[in-house]
Design an enzyme around this catalytic site. Sequence first.
Site, PDB file in Angstrom:
ATOM      1  CG  ASP A 153      -2.085  -0.947   1.079  1.00 49.74           C
ATOM      2  OD1 ASP A 153      -2.262  -1.481  -0.041  1.00 49.74           O
ATOM      3  OD2 ASP A 153      -2.810  -1.161   2.069  1.00 49.74           O
ATOM      4  CD  GLU A 156      -1.053  -4.832  -9.715  1.00 47.68           C
ATOM      5  OE1 GLU A 156      -2.053  -4.854  -8.963  1.00 47.68           O
ATOM      6  OE2 GLU A 156      -0.518  -5.871 -10.142  1.00 47.68           O
TER       7      GLU A 156
END
Lengths: 125, 266
Positions: B154, B180
């Site tokens: 993260d 992502e």
Amino acid sequence: MNDITISQTPNTPAVSTDYARGVITMAGDSYPENPFEFFKPLFEWVNRYLDTETGPLSLDLELVYLNTSSIRAMMDIFDRMEEAHRSGRTVSVRWLYDPENDRVGELAEEFKEDCTFPFVIAPRE
Amino acid sequence: MPADGFFQRVEETLQAPDPPDDWREVIRELYNRYRGQTRLLDRLTHISDRFQSAERERGHGCLVRYERQVRQLEKIVRISDQYQNMLRDLKDRLEHAANYDALTNLPNRRYMMRRMEEAAAEARRIPERTFALMLADIDHFKAINDGFGHSAGDLVLRAIAQAMKSVLREYDICARWGGEEFLLLFPGCFEDCAETVAERLLKAVAKAPLPEERIVNPTISIGYTLHRSGEHTDETVRRADQALYRAKDKGRNCAVFISVTGSLDR
């Protein structure tokens, strides 16, 4: 004396009273369609309790949003409690708010301003 | 003594150079005549004073009540205003939450889709005002998550989002498109401009300051294309996706362009 039990709706708070213990709890948002009708039984309850009983009165609040009429109504209730306090009665308010929205706490402080009786404002645990 | 005669006598007495013989009689008569009236006058004055002071008190009472009501009204208005501000802020927060990704604080997919539609509508009206669309994906991101944990993953996502944002112009948009994957929209940008931006993005990501020293900077792969006036935005996204696929195929850490006709350029 009949107690009041009103369930919470999107625009009115949950209200319940306990005459035996002298406790009123209110939680939620308050922008009733007819504020006068909504608050009338509560005023009557408060007045009758203070006029006939000698025990303490405490208000447990978890109010979030109040429209103008509801602000007025709460101020009237606090005024009545202030009057009772000055004549020697034990009255108190405890106002809890969501720590995520501390603006509610700041607003509760505004209500507290003119009250000399115990008025606790705290984030909900 | 008759009234008119008496008043004349009073007048004569007042005018007389010397006190007439009956002056005491005249005075006594005057006193008798007006004694009652003086009492009446006293009473009238008394009543008037009493009424006036009652009125003053009532006025004062009204003023006190009025001032109290004004104070109460001012307080209600003040609190009410604050509640309105609170509602407005909550609404802003909700709107932000609906349009932005909580992790990276980049615009989310929903926001990007709306902006793409707006840009496509603009390009339909004025074909020269088209836009470049870029899909960027972090290379081997799964390895970061697997090797360092999701919270490290993260932090990396956040750092890369920040790095990409830093090379954009004010009106460019970089959204988190999925896991992502990032979708970037460049209004008024054609192939050359898009190529320059793509290179800047590759460099910025490679240099992005990462929160964990143990993690080596990941690279990104980029696929980009231009929006063809009149086509559905899904089509444009699909082309960018194809270009991204080619970039991955080429060995990653690079940018591939596919033109509006679908031809490979790099």
